[in-house]
Motif scaffolding. Structure first.
Motif, mmCIF file in Angstrom:
data_model
loop_
_atom_site.group_PDB
_atom_site.id
_atom_site.type_symbol
_atom_site.label_atom_id
_atom_site.label_comp_id
_atom_site.label_asym_id
_atom_site.label_seq_id
_atom_site.Cartn_x
_atom_site.Cartn_y
_atom_site.Cartn_z
ATOM 1 N N GLY A 32 109.837 49.121 54.750
ATOM 2 C CA GLY A 32 109.778 47.669 54.598
ATOM 3 C C GLY A 32 110.107 46.915 55.867
ATOM 4 N N ARG A 39 107.516 52.301 60.487
ATOM 5 C CA ARG A 39 106.833 52.481 59.192
ATOM 6 C C ARG A 39 106.017 53.770 59.196
ATOM 7 N NH1 ARG A 39 105.830 46.980 60.032
ATOM 8 N NH2 ARG A 39 103.600 47.296 60.344
ATOM 9 N N THR A 67 104.991 50.478 47.019
ATOM 10 C CA THR A 67 105.268 50.476 48.453
ATOM 11 C C THR A 67 104.088 51.026 49.233
ATOM 12 O OG1 THR A 67 107.626 50.768 48.012
ATOM 13 C CG2 THR A 67 106.862 51.305 50.232
ATOM 14 N N CYS A 71 101.601 49.593 52.226
ATOM 15 C CA CYS A 71 101.413 50.310 53.495
ATOM 16 C C CYS A 71 99.942 50.603 53.767
ATOM 17 C CB CYS A 71 102.220 51.608 53.486
ATOM 18 S SG CYS A 71 104.010 51.362 53.549
#
Length: 114
Positions: A32, A39, A67, A71
């Motif tokens: 995050g 990331r 999540t 991404c």
């Protein structure tokens, strides 16, 4: 570093019959974060962990589908590619029940968009 963390996580799981939850919290925080490099590194580590530990990680990161959807839609191509890799690896061991399908819906949609 990712492989060393993976090996340490596996050792803890075998020796103490528990996961190194702090590592998973760091991975979640990095996913995050603002840095694309962080990331991508977190996704690559997560892929290695899932490859070696599979469904044992499932209960420790139930919102991973959401999540990963974010991404996959990342503006950085390296993050997007790493997220697609995690989806491919995780789908077989983390999509176990009906509730999992709801959590993975966002990742599946994002994958199809790409």
């Amino acid at each position: 570093l990712g492989e060393a963390s993976n090996a340490l996580c596996q050792s803890m799981a075998l020796r103490h019959d528990k996961l190194w939850e702090d590592l998973l919290r760091v991975v979640g925080k990095l996913l995050g974060g603002e840095s694309p490099i962080h990331r991508r590194a977190a996704l690559e580590l997560l892929a290695a962990l899932i490859r070696s530990m599979g469904g044992r990680l499932h209960g420790h990161y139930p919102e991973i589908g959401k999540t990963l959807g974010a991404c996959i839609r990342d503006t950085d191509p390296g993050v997007c590619i790493a997220a697609l890799s995690v989806v491919g690896i995780a789908a077989s061991s983390w999509c176990c029940g009906q509730e999992d399908q709801q959590n993975w819906h966002g990742a599946a949609d994002a994958t199809l968009e790409v």
